[in-house]
Enzyme design. Structure first.
Site, PDB file in Angstrom:
ATOM      1  N   HIS A   1      23.937  -4.939 -18.022  1.00  0.00           N
ATOM      2  CA  HIS A   1      24.566  -4.043 -18.545  1.00  0.00           C
ATOM      3  C   HIS A   1      25.810  -3.714 -17.282  1.00  0.00           C
ATOM      4  O   HIS A   1      25.944  -2.604 -17.152  1.00  0.00           O
ATOM      5  CB  HIS A   1      23.794  -2.802 -18.944  1.00  0.00           C
ATOM      6  CG  HIS A   1      22.693  -2.842 -19.679  1.00  0.00           C
ATOM      7  ND1 HIS A   1      22.882  -2.358 -21.080  1.00  0.00           N
ATOM      8  CD2 HIS A   1      21.388  -3.617 -19.769  1.00  0.00           C
ATOM      9  CE1 HIS A   1      21.853  -2.776 -21.778  1.00  0.00           C
ATOM     10  NE2 HIS A   1      21.014  -3.188 -20.900  1.00  0.00           N
TER      11      HIS A   1
ATOM     12  N   TYR B   1      15.403  -1.743 -11.646  1.00  0.00           N
ATOM     13  CA  TYR B   1      16.748  -0.748 -11.610  1.00  0.00           C
ATOM     14  C   TYR B   1      16.676  -0.298 -10.216  1.00  0.00           C
ATOM     15  O   TYR B   1      18.106  -0.148  -9.697  1.00  0.00           O
ATOM     16  CB  TYR B   1      16.588   0.401 -12.421  1.00  0.00           C
ATOM     17  CG  TYR B   1      16.685   0.090 -14.105  1.00  0.00           C
ATOM     18  CD1 TYR B   1      16.281  -1.145 -14.567  1.00  0.00           C
ATOM     19  CD2 TYR B   1      16.823   1.116 -14.898  1.00  0.00           C
ATOM     20  CE1 TYR B   1      16.317  -1.481 -16.022  1.00  0.00           C
ATOM     21  CE2 TYR B   1      16.906   0.631 -16.398  1.00  0.00           C
ATOM     22  CZ  TYR B   1      16.467  -0.509 -16.728  1.00  0.00           C
ATOM     23  OH  TYR B   1      16.224  -0.639 -18.332  1.00  0.00           O
TER      24      TYR B   1
HETATM   25  C1  HEM Z   1      11.266  -5.630 -17.907  1.00  0.00           C
HETATM   26  C2  HEM Z   1      12.220  -5.124 -18.616  1.00  0.00           C
HETATM   27  C3  HEM Z   1      13.600  -4.946 -18.123  1.00  0.00           C
HETATM   28  C4  HEM Z   1      14.221  -5.295 -17.168  1.00  0.00           C
HETATM   29  C5  HEM Z   1      13.772  -6.209 -15.901  1.00  0.00           C
HETATM   30  C6  HEM Z   1      15.608  -4.501 -17.105  1.00  0.00           C
HETATM   31  C7  HEM Z   1      16.488  -4.859 -16.265  1.00  0.00           C
HETATM   32  C8  HEM Z   1      17.755  -4.120 -15.848  1.00  0.00           C
HETATM   33  C9  HEM Z   1      18.631  -3.872 -14.796  1.00  0.00           C
HETATM   34  C10 HEM Z   1      18.172  -4.795 -13.492  1.00  0.00           C
HETATM   35  C11 HEM Z   1      19.703  -3.033 -15.076  1.00  0.00           C
HETATM   36  C12 HEM Z   1      20.470  -2.489 -14.114  1.00  0.00           C
HETATM   37  C13 HEM Z   1      20.146  -1.443 -13.347  1.00  0.00           C
HETATM   38  C14 HEM Z   1      20.905  -0.694 -12.354  1.00  0.00           C
HETATM   39  O1  HEM Z   1      21.537  -1.156 -11.572  1.00  0.00           O
HETATM   40  O2  HEM Z   1      21.297   0.562 -12.565  1.00  0.00           O
HETATM   41  C15 HEM Z   1      19.471  -2.539 -16.522  1.00  0.00           C
HETATM   42  C16 HEM Z   1      20.020  -1.703 -17.142  1.00  0.00           C
HETATM   43  C17 HEM Z   1      19.832  -1.380 -18.500  1.00  0.00           C
HETATM   44  N1  HEM Z   1      18.735  -1.450 -19.207  1.00  0.00           N
HETATM   45 FE1  HEM Z   1      17.130  -2.673 -18.488  1.00  0.00          FE
HETATM   46  N2  HEM Z   1      15.540  -4.028 -18.394  1.00  0.00           N
HETATM   47  C18 HEM Z   1      14.335  -4.090 -18.958  1.00  0.00           C
HETATM   48  C19 HEM Z   1      14.249  -3.458 -20.213  1.00  0.00           C
HETATM   49  C20 HEM Z   1      14.975  -2.595 -20.938  1.00  0.00           C
HETATM   50  C21 HEM Z   1      14.559  -2.014 -22.086  1.00  0.00           C
HETATM   51  C22 HEM Z   1      13.063  -2.035 -22.810  1.00  0.00           C
HETATM   52  C23 HEM Z   1      15.489  -0.956 -22.412  1.00  0.00           C
HETATM   53  C24 HEM Z   1      15.487  -0.384 -23.730  1.00  0.00           C
HETATM   54  C25 HEM Z   1      16.496   0.482 -23.923  1.00  0.00           C
HETATM   55  C26 HEM Z   1      16.646  -1.365 -21.455  1.00  0.00           C
HETATM   56  C27 HEM Z   1      18.032  -0.865 -21.541  1.00  0.00           C
HETATM   57  C28 HEM Z   1      18.758  -0.888 -20.518  1.00  0.00           C
HETATM   58  C29 HEM Z   1      20.128  -0.046 -20.390  1.00  0.00           C
HETATM   59  C30 HEM Z   1      20.393   1.019 -21.440  1.00  0.00           C
HETATM   60  C31 HEM Z   1      20.700  -0.331 -19.069  1.00  0.00           C
HETATM   61  C32 HEM Z   1      21.884   0.305 -18.446  1.00  0.00           C
HETATM   62  C33 HEM Z   1      21.886   1.764 -17.914  1.00  0.00           C
HETATM   63  C34 HEM Z   1      23.274   2.035 -17.273  1.00  0.00           C
HETATM   64  O3  HEM Z   1      24.135   2.161 -18.062  1.00  0.00           O
HETATM   65  O4  HEM Z   1      23.331   2.227 -16.045  1.00  0.00           O
HETATM   66  N3  HEM Z   1      16.344  -2.220 -20.530  1.00  0.00           N
HETATM   67  N4  HEM Z   1      17.908  -3.328 -16.845  1.00  0.00           N
END
Ligand code: HEM
Length: 370
Positions: A72, A343
């Site tokens: 993201h 995260y």
């Molecule tokens: C094991 C499963 C998942 C992994 C490894 C993962 C990994 C990540 C990582 C590494 C980030 C960046 C975080 C940062 O630097 O602040 C991220 C952002 C995000 N993830 Fe996931 N994610 C997973 C599952 C999900 C699920 C189930 C959702 C459900 C809605 C989701 C929604 C988001 C959202 C909305 C962001 C962006 C948040 C922002 O705007 O800072 N993710 N994810």
């Protein structure tokens, strides 16, 4: 005092045996501490999946983009408020659900994927991350995606899927054989992918629905717990994406459109909480919950301002899904703790790196300080 006595803090009168016993105890303590760090870092179990390996894989797939989120990566900050309807107060004791309560909100819209300068595309998964600022420093942070279910059930499947879906540099598309093998090993993901593919793609962020996908539990004042998932449902009627949109030269058209809508007036989403029946899966985000499940409209998020990512605003926030106020707790969904850990790893890495400006250059819309 001898060197041994200096090291152990032993009094000069101690026998050599007592000194060595003390040294042994100190050695055991040091070794135990080092072992705990090695265990936490995953060095003792090179085969195990750790948050570092998950984030390494994002970097392997997307290339290095210092300072940006590893997933993201492309986003825009927002601010506004949450106006409670009072409908959630019987389900959760969280103060933001009290009738008439208005809670300041900051947040971020984003596109899934680790490329901070990728051109906007309507089919890319969109997200809405929100941070509710409750009284006394309490917070609720939540990240939500515009898909009906999540493509994988476990962190291990997420890790495997990242590689299987990696675009081949020659074709720009994933290797079909790798994808086939992934779906054969994860039939639940094949079913989820079909649901995701069949979703209605709306024209932009403002008319899109964003879902928690993971299950949580609302805790009422009397201790009663309810299994829930939630969705942010737009007040604005959804319109379908159009070819004219995608033909535009503007590489940021989804973000620019959202900022332009906000310049005209607030955008509102209703927070609709779906109550899980006992038969419903809380630990499998690939499964939809039946539509006959009861749902409650607990209030609405009103977004009044946008601002490009910059120092000190949503750029420097970790939307960890387990930062929850009293009245909301996690479920047994294994993705939740994996998300929290990954995260944190992504945040720690990007926090220590030099920063480049976001590709989304928004003219700030006044109204609320971000
Ligand atoms: C094991 C499963 C998942 C992994 C490894 C993962 C990994 C990540 C990582 C590494 C980030 C960046 C975080 C940062 O630097 O602040 C991220 C952002 C995000 N993830 Fe996931 N994610 C997973 C599952 C999900 C699920 C189930 C959702 C459900 C809605 C989701 C929604 C988001 C959202 C909305 C962001 C962006 C948040 C922002 O705007 O800072 N993710 N994810």
């Amino acid at each position: 005092m001898s060197l041994l006595n200096d090291l152990t803090g032993a009094s000069p009168g101690l026998s050599p045996r007592a000194v060595f016993l003390r040294l042994g105890a100190i050695g055991a303590l040091v070794a135990g501490t080092a072992g705990a760090f090695a265990y936490a870092g995953g060095w003792l179990s090179p085969g195990d999946l750790t948050q570092a390996r998950i984030v390494d894989r994002f970097e392997q797939i997307n290339g290095p983009h210092p300072g940006f989120r590893r997933n993201h990566a492309k986003g825009l900050c927002l601010a506004g408020r949450f106006e409670s309807s009072g409908g959630g107060a019987r389900l959760s004791k969280a103060s933001l659900f009290a009738a008439g309560q208005v809670t300041p909100v900051t947040g971020r819209i984003a596109l899934a994927g680790g490329q901070p300068s990728a051109a906007d595309a309507v089919a890319t998964v969109r997200s809405l991350a929100l941070r509710f600022h409750l009284p006394d420093g309490e917070e609720w942070r939540t990240g939500n995606n515009d898909i009906p279910v999540f493509p994988v059930r476990t962190p291990e499947a997420f890790y495997a899927q990242l590689l299987a879906a990696k675009p081949d540099p020659a074709t720009g598309k994933p290797d079909p054989e790798a994808l086939k093998a992934f779906f054969a090993a994860h039939p639940e993901s094949a079913k989820a992918a079909a649901l995701i593919k069949a979703r209605t793609i709306t024209s932009g962020f403002a008319d899109d629905t964003f879902r928690s996908l993971n299950a949580f539990r609302f805790v009422a004042a009397d201790g009663n717990e309810t299994l829930v998932r939630w969705a942010f449902v737009p007040e604005q009627a959804a319109t379908a994406e159009s070819p004219a949109q995608t033909a535009r030269a503007d590489k940021n058209f989804l973000f620019d459109d959202f900022a332009a809508v906000i310049r005209q007036g607030p955008v509102r989403w209703h927070l609709v909480v779906t109550l899980g029946a006992p038969k419903e899966a809380s630990a499998d985000a690939t499964l939809p919950w039946p539509s006959e499940g009861a749902s409650v409209d607990v209030g609405r998020v009103v977004v009044t301002a946008t601002e490009a990512e910059a120092s000190g605003n949503c750029r420097d926030v970790n939307f960890d899904p387990l930062v929850l106020p009293a009245g909301i707790v996690g479920s047994d969904d294994p993705l939740l703790s994996a998300r929290s850990a990954a995260y944190s790893q992504s945040f720690t890495r990007r926090a220590g790196e030099p920063k480049a400006p976001s590709a989304v250059h928004d003219t700030p819309v006044s109204g609320a300080g971000l």
